[in-house]
Design a protein around this motif. Structure first.
Motif, PDB file in Angstrom:
ATOM      1  N   ALA A   1       0.942  -1.171   0.217  1.00  0.00           N
ATOM      2  CA  ALA A   1      -0.115   0.369  -0.047  1.00  0.00           C
ATOM      3  C   ALA A   1       0.902   1.894  -0.240  1.00  0.00           C
ATOM      4  O   ALA A   1       2.040   1.471   0.907  1.00  0.00           O
ATOM      5  CB  ALA A   1      -0.675  -0.107   0.793  1.00  0.00           C
ATOM      6  N   ASP A   2       0.727   2.632  -0.157  1.00  0.00           N
ATOM      7  CA  ASP A   2       1.567   3.446  -0.823  1.00  0.00           C
ATOM      8  C   ASP A   2       1.084   4.242   0.212  1.00  0.00           C
ATOM      9  O   ASP A   2      -0.347   4.411   1.132  1.00  0.00           O
ATOM     10  CB  ASP A   2       0.580   4.190  -1.646  1.00  0.00           C
ATOM     11  N   LEU A   3       1.778   5.123   1.017  1.00  0.00           N
ATOM     12  CA  LEU A   3       1.905   6.205   1.864  1.00  0.00           C
ATOM     13  C   LEU A   3       2.064   7.505   1.153  1.00  0.00           C
ATOM     14  O   LEU A   3       2.603   7.452   0.406  1.00  0.00           O
ATOM     15  CB  LEU A   3       2.624   6.073   2.839  1.00  0.00           C
ATOM     16  N   TYR A   4       1.480   8.255   1.312  1.00  0.00           N
ATOM     17  CA  TYR A   4       1.212   9.803   1.022  1.00  0.00           C
ATOM     18  C   TYR A   4       2.061  10.731   2.053  1.00  0.00           C
ATOM     19  O   TYR A   4       1.619  10.817   3.070  1.00  0.00           O
ATOM     20  CB  TYR A   4      -0.247  10.397   0.958  1.00  0.00           C
ATOM     21  N   ALA A   5       2.630  11.607   1.401  1.00  0.00           N
ATOM     22  CA  ALA A   5       3.453  13.105   2.122  1.00  0.00           C
ATOM     23  C   ALA A   5       3.285  13.693   1.998  1.00  0.00           C
ATOM     24  O   ALA A   5       1.853  14.211   1.015  1.00  0.00           O
ATOM     25  CB  ALA A   5       5.259  13.355   0.945  1.00  0.00           C
ATOM     26  N   PRO A   6       3.014  14.515   3.740  1.00  0.00           N
ATOM     27  CA  PRO A   6       2.271  15.522   3.587  1.00  0.00           C
ATOM     28  C   PRO A   6       2.574  16.775   2.666  1.00  0.00           C
ATOM     29  O   PRO A   6       1.951  17.281   2.570  1.00  0.00           O
ATOM     30  CB  PRO A   6       2.596  15.742   5.257  1.00  0.00           C
ATOM     31  N   GLU A   7       3.182  16.344   3.045  1.00  0.00           N
ATOM     32  CA  GLU A   7       3.892  17.543   1.597  1.00  0.00           C
ATOM     33  C   GLU A   7       3.381  17.575   0.391  1.00  0.00           C
ATOM     34  O   GLU A   7       2.404  18.398  -0.709  1.00  0.00           O
ATOM     35  CB  GLU A   7       5.121  18.022   0.719  1.00  0.00           C
ATOM     36  N   GLU A   8       3.181  16.001  -0.022  1.00  0.00           N
ATOM     37  CA  GLU A   8       1.889  15.593  -1.350  1.00  0.00           C
ATOM     38  C   GLU A   8       1.172  16.695  -1.734  1.00  0.00           C
ATOM     39  O   GLU A   8      -0.121  16.784  -2.392  1.00  0.00           O
ATOM     40  CB  GLU A   8       2.359  14.457  -1.823  1.00  0.00           C
ATOM     41  N   ILE A   9       0.237  16.189  -0.615  1.00  0.00           N
ATOM     42  CA  ILE A   9      -1.243  15.882   0.083  1.00  0.00           C
ATOM     43  C   ILE A   9      -1.329  17.832   0.436  1.00  0.00           C
ATOM     44  O   ILE A   9      -2.449  18.694  -0.715  1.00  0.00           O
ATOM     45  CB  ILE A   9      -1.783  15.782   0.792  1.00  0.00           C
ATOM     46  N   LEU A  10      -0.986  18.780   0.116  1.00  0.00           N
ATOM     47  CA  LEU A  10      -0.609  19.954   0.803  1.00  0.00           C
ATOM     48  C   LEU A  10      -0.622  20.863  -0.980  1.00  0.00           C
ATOM     49  O   LEU A  10      -1.611  21.388  -0.755  1.00  0.00           O
ATOM     50  CB  LEU A  10      -0.064  20.704   2.120  1.00  0.00           C
ATOM     51  N   ALA A  11       0.383  20.152  -1.527  1.00  0.00           N
ATOM     52  CA  ALA A  11       0.101  20.724  -2.745  1.00  0.00           C
ATOM     53  C   ALA A  11      -0.648  20.336  -3.672  1.00  0.00           C
ATOM     54  O   ALA A  11      -1.677  21.480  -4.332  1.00  0.00           O
ATOM     55  CB  ALA A  11       1.560  19.774  -3.531  1.00  0.00           C
TER      56      ALA A  11
END
Length: 203
Positions: free
Chosen positions: A48-58
Motif C-alpha cells: 500500500a502507498d503512503l502519502y507525504a504530507p507535502e504531497e497532500i498539501l500541494a
C-alpha cells in the motif's frame, strides 16, 4: 503525518462544503464494522502507498479554488503527533478544516481547539458505556470519551456526533442510551453500516 488515503473531492463528508478527505493511517480502536479497515494498523499493509504530507498539501493548494475545506479522518487522526501543524498548514491555504475522531484523546482535541485550527468536529460514539469495550475490541477510557463529548459540545464550533448502526450489535435501547450521553443541543446522526471499502481514490 502518516497518511494512508486521499479522496480529492467529497460532497457529503463536510456539511455544506465540497471537501477533500485525508485518511490517516492507524487507529487505537478495532471496530469490526470499520469501513476503512485497512487503515487500522499503524503501518500500512504491504504494497500500500503512503502519502507525504507535502504531497497532500500541494494537491490541496492546486484544488483550493474548487474546494471549501478538507476533512482529516482515519484511522484516528489524534494519534498523529503533527496533526495540529498539519491543520495549521491547511488553514493557511484558506480551507476550512474538519476533524473526525473517536474521542479517545480529549487532550489532543483541546489543543486543536485552543490553537483555533479546526472549523468542524465530528465524533463517533460507538456504543453505550457498558458495551464500548466489547464493540471496539480494546480497553477504553470511558471518562476520556465523556471529556471529548463535553469539549466538542462546549466548543462553539459546528459539530456532530455520529453512531454507526450495526443491527446485530446495537439495539434501539442502546441508541437511546447513547443519546442520553449527549447534550440536547448537539446534533446526533445515525448512519447505516457499510461494508469495507478502499480509503484511497485518485484524482
Amino acid at each position: 503525518m502518516n497518511i494512508g488515503g486521499f479522496h480529492p473531492a467529497s460532497f457529503n463528508d463536510f456539511p455544506g462544503r465540497v471537501a477533500a478527505v485525508i485518511f490517516t493511517q492507524g487507529c487505537n480502536f478495532r471496530c469490526p464494522w470499520c469501513h476503512n479497515a485497512e487503515l487500522i494498523p499503524a503501518a500500512a499493509p504491504a504494497g500500500a502507498d503512503l502519502y507525504a504530507p507535502e504531497e497532500i498539501l500541494a494537491r490541496l493548494a492546486a484544488r483550493r479554488n474548487k474546494l471549501g475545506g478538507a476533512v482529516i479522518s482515519g484511522g484516528e487522526p489524534t494519534l498523529q503527533p503533527d496533526l495540529l501543524d498539519f491543520c495549521r498548514e491547511i488553514k493557511k491555504l484558506g480551507l476550512a478544516v474538519k476533524v473526525d475522531s473517536n474521542g479517545s484523546r480529549p487532550e489532543i482535541l483541546a489543543k486543536l481547539l485552543a490553537a483555533k485550527v479546526v472549523d468542524f468536529l465530528a465524533m463517533d460514539i460507538k456504543a453505550p458505556p457498558a458495551k464500548y469495550e466489547q464493540l471496539v475490541s480494546t480497553k477504553v477510557d470511558l471518562e476520556a470519551i465523556r471529556r471529548s463529548i463535553a469539549l466538542i459540545a462546549a466548543s462553539g464550533l459546528a459539530h456532530q456526533f455520529r453512531t454507526t448502526m450495526v443491527d446485530h450489535l446495537l439495539t434501539a435501547a442502546d441508541l437511546d442510551e447513547i443519546r442520553r450521553l449527549l447534550p440536547a443541543a448537539s446534533p446526533h446522526k445515525t448512519q447505516p453500516y457499510r461494508p469495507s471499502q478502499p480509503a484511497e481514490q485518485e484524482g
